[in-house]
Scaffold this active site. Structure first.
Site, mmCIF file in Angstrom:
data_model
loop_
_atom_site.group_PDB
_atom_site.id
_atom_site.type_symbol
_atom_site.label_atom_id
_atom_site.label_comp_id
_atom_site.label_asym_id
_atom_site.label_seq_id
_atom_site.Cartn_x
_atom_site.Cartn_y
_atom_site.Cartn_z
ATOM 1 N N SER A 22 2.028 19.289 -10.362
ATOM 2 C CA SER A 22 2.985 19.768 -11.370
ATOM 3 C C SER A 22 4.219 20.346 -10.706
ATOM 4 C CB SER A 22 2.343 20.840 -12.245
ATOM 5 O OG SER A 22 3.327 21.370 -13.107
ATOM 6 N N GLU A 71 1.496 23.940 -21.405
ATOM 7 C CA GLU A 71 2.960 23.780 -21.335
ATOM 8 C C GLU A 71 3.515 23.383 -22.717
ATOM 9 O OE1 GLU A 71 4.160 21.236 -17.993
ATOM 10 O OE2 GLU A 71 5.550 20.251 -19.367
ATOM 11 N N LYS A 80 -5.096 19.656 -14.579
ATOM 12 C CA LYS A 80 -3.666 19.325 -14.730
ATOM 13 C C LYS A 80 -3.362 18.976 -16.186
ATOM 14 C CE LYS A 80 0.620 18.022 -13.718
ATOM 15 N NZ LYS A 80 1.095 17.116 -14.678
ATOM 16 N N HIS A 137 -3.249 22.147 -18.078
ATOM 17 C CA HIS A 137 -1.976 22.781 -17.701
ATOM 18 C C HIS A 137 -0.851 22.215 -18.573
ATOM 19 C CE1 HIS A 137 1.871 22.210 -15.646
ATOM 20 N NE2 HIS A 137 1.681 23.355 -15.039
ATOM 21 N N ASN A 138 -0.809 20.894 -18.703
ATOM 22 C CA ASN A 138 0.241 20.276 -19.516
ATOM 23 C C ASN A 138 0.097 20.663 -20.986
ATOM 24 O OD1 ASN A 138 0.855 19.037 -17.098
ATOM 25 N ND2 ASN A 138 1.326 17.071 -18.034
HETATM 26 P P1 NBP Z 1 6.893 6.272 -12.602
HETATM 27 O O1 NBP Z 1 5.788 6.863 -13.388
HETATM 28 O O2 NBP Z 1 8.146 5.937 -13.301
HETATM 29 O O3 NBP Z 1 6.342 4.951 -11.842
HETATM 30 C C1 NBP Z 1 7.188 4.161 -11.067
HETATM 31 C C2 NBP Z 1 6.475 3.702 -9.817
HETATM 32 O O4 NBP Z 1 5.307 2.951 -10.164
HETATM 33 C C3 NBP Z 1 7.354 2.787 -8.988
HETATM 34 O O5 NBP Z 1 7.123 3.068 -7.642
HETATM 35 C C4 NBP Z 1 6.854 1.409 -9.386
HETATM 36 O O6 NBP Z 1 7.105 0.409 -8.432
HETATM 37 C C5 NBP Z 1 5.381 1.694 -9.462
HETATM 38 N N1 NBP Z 1 4.602 0.643 -10.136
HETATM 39 C C6 NBP Z 1 4.576 0.245 -11.423
HETATM 40 BR BR1 NBP Z 1 5.637 0.936 -12.747
HETATM 41 N N2 NBP Z 1 3.723 -0.736 -11.681
HETATM 42 C C7 NBP Z 1 3.161 -1.029 -10.483
HETATM 43 C C8 NBP Z 1 2.193 -1.958 -10.078
HETATM 44 N N3 NBP Z 1 1.592 -2.762 -10.955
HETATM 45 N N4 NBP Z 1 1.869 -2.000 -8.779
HETATM 46 C C9 NBP Z 1 2.446 -1.176 -7.898
HETATM 47 N N5 NBP Z 1 3.365 -0.248 -8.223
HETATM 48 C C10 NBP Z 1 3.726 -0.165 -9.504
HETATM 49 O O7 NBP Z 1 7.246 7.227 -11.350
HETATM 50 P P2 NBP Z 1 7.380 8.814 -11.262
HETATM 51 O O8 NBP Z 1 8.134 9.401 -12.431
HETATM 52 O O9 NBP Z 1 7.867 9.091 -9.888
HETATM 53 O O10 NBP Z 1 5.881 9.329 -11.397
HETATM 54 C C11 NBP Z 1 4.854 8.914 -10.516
HETATM 55 C C12 NBP Z 1 3.534 9.475 -10.996
HETATM 56 O O11 NBP Z 1 3.609 10.910 -10.988
HETATM 57 C C13 NBP Z 1 3.186 9.091 -12.441
HETATM 58 O O12 NBP Z 1 1.809 8.916 -12.565
HETATM 59 C C14 NBP Z 1 3.646 10.284 -13.242
HETATM 60 O O13 NBP Z 1 2.956 10.415 -14.467
HETATM 61 C C15 NBP Z 1 3.320 11.416 -12.281
HETATM 62 N N6 NBP Z 1 4.098 12.652 -12.470
HETATM 63 C C16 NBP Z 1 5.398 12.614 -12.791
HETATM 64 C C17 NBP Z 1 6.120 13.783 -12.955
HETATM 65 C C18 NBP Z 1 7.580 13.751 -13.288
HETATM 66 O O14 NBP Z 1 8.147 14.844 -13.492
HETATM 67 N N7 NBP Z 1 8.223 12.596 -13.309
HETATM 68 C C19 NBP Z 1 5.486 15.016 -12.759
HETATM 69 C C20 NBP Z 1 4.158 15.026 -12.397
HETATM 70 C C21 NBP Z 1 3.466 13.843 -12.243
HETATM 71 P P3 NBP Z 1 8.442 -0.476 -8.518
HETATM 72 O O15 NBP Z 1 9.497 0.355 -7.917
HETATM 73 O O16 NBP Z 1 8.126 -1.686 -7.745
HETATM 74 O O17 NBP Z 1 8.686 -0.754 -9.981
#
Ligand code: NBP
Length: 484
Positions: A135, A196, A189, A192-193
């Site tokens: 988080s 939130e 987690k 936690h959400n």
């Molecule tokens: P995203 O949730 O937007 O995911 C994008 C990533 O997933 C890219 O690297 C993309 O690769 C990859 N991907 C996908 Br879409 N399909 C794929 C597949 N079939 N095979 C391999 N790679 C694949 O990214 P994020 O916002 O950085 O979040 C990452 C994780 O962290 C998620 O699970 C999210 O829920 C979690 N999270 C996010 C936050 C936040 O604030 N954003 C906070 C806490 C946790 P590509 O570049 O080739 O499309």
């Protein structure tokens, strides 16, 4: 070593280099680790190296075999891809190429039941699987998030020091600890959400009460929140509420908040929390109200059809603005205590149901920094659980009991005033009802049981008999009672 040295041996690998993965990879590099990088689309890897390659030691890779070859054994690979099917796809590709003892870490927002399933499957293949809730959003990922890793204890021995190093620290204590087996990290987690969601709903209600109950402007309310942030309510969400309310739109010169569509969106973790709570039989009314309030705000067809419906006679606005503002702050604090009490009850129930042996006080410790719900009063929650690890509810811990006693009159006045003014306060009102229900000696559930026995012969217990004895009244016969 150059930023793209392909002979380097990395201590950690990150696959999935969108916002979160990139920032966590940089965080590891800032701490001196060599980080192997991989992303499905190589362009993201190159973009990261181009922009930040000079910040530390990175190893570029284009394929999974190349990525794994860059890692020291046992290998540690952090997956930061979209939750659901993409995570399964990446896990399968990695597991096929990894060796006994290697560790796969899923840092995404995975559903805890998926993590339970994946951990079992990966364990059977001789690998370790760690579902780690993270988080703090992108800023936390870069500078220190709160990390909630589940999975086998032995993998934490090798992985824990790295995760603790990149996590936030409060009073020198890392905001990361081993939560328990399999899906426990993603479970906490998720809760936690959920908390939130609840926190944000309560903040929204406080804002609306000051706006519609007192006629204050966004700027004026920003100052109220800034002041609240120096007292018991001191928290990240209260702090950023002041920031958002202060923001002025460059185009119109109006407060930005007055121009944002009032339709709250959601990604699903709040809904997951409520579904899980329903399964566990834990009343998380604050979280449920928050999830439904977001759904209601987005129900455009219903809202369009109902705007302007009769309000009935409305009361007059509070004449003493300072007193009402103080009442709202106390109602907010008391409702927030209830939301956390419910969330911690869900963690205790989940821990019992799944055999995780979670220490609730640890959650309060690791949520003090890095994460979105970080707040001063988490120290109080930790103290409460340190004193009694089996606390039936936070609201009976001495500090919270007296905080609610101090707030109770204000809390009731706010709910009454909101009702008289026609201002919806589902979070404040349901938290107060929950509190009143808990402290009520006899609930109407006796009648519910009577009705159930009448139409369905579901039986009931009696106050003057052993708890395990069941009775049934012969409703359609002579109405005598028999032991069931
Ligand atoms: P995203 O949730 O937007 O995911 C994008 C990533 O997933 C890219 O690297 C993309 O690769 C990859 N991907 C996908 Br879409 N399909 C794929 C597949 N079939 N095979 C391999 N790679 C694949 O990214 P994020 O916002 O950085 O979040 C990452 C994780 O962290 C998620 O699970 C999210 O829920 C979690 N999270 C996010 C936050 C936040 O604030 N954003 C906070 C806490 C946790 P590509 O570049 O080739 O499309």
């Amino acid at each position: 070593m150059t930023s793209s040295d392909t002979t380097a041996t990395a201590q950690i690998g990150v696959t999935g280099l969108a916002v979160m993965g990139s920032n966590i990879a940089r965080n590891f590099a800032h701490k001196g680790y060599t980080v192997a990088l991989h992303n499905r689309s190589v362009s993201k890897t190159d973009a990261l190296l181009e922009a930040h390659g000079s910040e530390g030691k990175f190893v570029r890779s284009e394929t999974i075999p190349e990525f794994l070859a860059a890692l020291e054994k046992p290998r540690r690979v952090l997956i930061m891809v979209k939750a659901g099917d993409p995570t399964d796809a990446v896990i399968n590709e990695l597991a096929d190429a990894m060796e006994e003892g290697d560790i796969i870490i899923d840092g995404g927002n995975s559903l805890f039941t998926d993590t339970i399933r994946r951990e079992k499957a990966i364990r059977e293949r001789g690998l370790h699987y760690v579902g780690a809730g993270i988080s703090g959003g992108e800023e936390g990922a870069l500078n220190g998030p709160s990390i909630m890793p589940g999975g086998p204890k032995e993998s934490y021995e090798s992985l824990g020091p790295l995760l603790e190093e990149i996590s936030a620290h409060v009073d020198g204590v890392p905001c990361c600890t081993h939560i328990g087996p399999d899906g426990s990290g993603h479970f906490v987690k998720m809760v936690h959400n959920g908390i939130e969601y609840s926190d944000m709903q309560l903040i929204g209600e406080a804002y609306q009460l000051l706006r519609d109950g007192l006629g204050k402007s966004a700027g004026e309310i920003a100052e109220v929140f800034a002041e609240w942030n120096s007292g018991d309510l001191d928290s990240y969400l209260i702090e950023i509420t002041a920031e958002v309310l202060r923001q002025v739109d460059a185009k119109t010169g109006k407060p930005l908040v007055d121009l944002i569509l009032d339709e709250a969106e959601q990604k699903g973790t709040g809904r997951w929390t409520v579904k899980s709570a329903l399964d566990l039989g834990v009343p998380v009314t604050g979280i449920a109200e928050a999830v439904f309030a977001r759904a209601l705000s987005g129900s455009v067809a219903q809202r369009t059809a109902t705007t302007g419906l009769a309000s009935g006679d409305l009361g007059t606005k509070p004449s003493d603005a300072a007193r009402f503002t103080d009442d709202v702050s106390k109602a907010l604090y008391a409702s927030k205590i209830v939301a956390y009490a419910q969330g911690f009850n869900q963690i205790q129930a989940g821990s019992n149901e799944y055999g995780w042996d979670i220490t609730p006080g640890d959650m309060a410790t690791i949520w003090r920094g890095g994460c979105i719900i970080r707040a001063k009063f988490l120290n109080r929650i930790k103290e409460a659980f340190d004193e009694d690890a089996n606390l039936p509810s936070l609201i009976v811990a001495p500090y919270f009991r007296s905080a609610i006693e101090d707030a109770i009159d204000s809390w009731r006045r706010v709910v009454v005033t909101a009702t008289e003014l026609g201002i919806p306060v589902p979070g404040f009102a349901s938290a107060l009802s929950y509190y009143d229900a808990l402290r009520t000696e006899r609930l109407p559930a006796a009648l519910t049981q009577g009705l159930r026995d009448f139409f369905g012969a579901h039986t009931y217990g009696r106050i003057d008999a052993d708890r395990d004895k069941r009775f049934h009244t012969l409703w359609s016969g002579d109405r005598s009672e028999v032991e069931a």
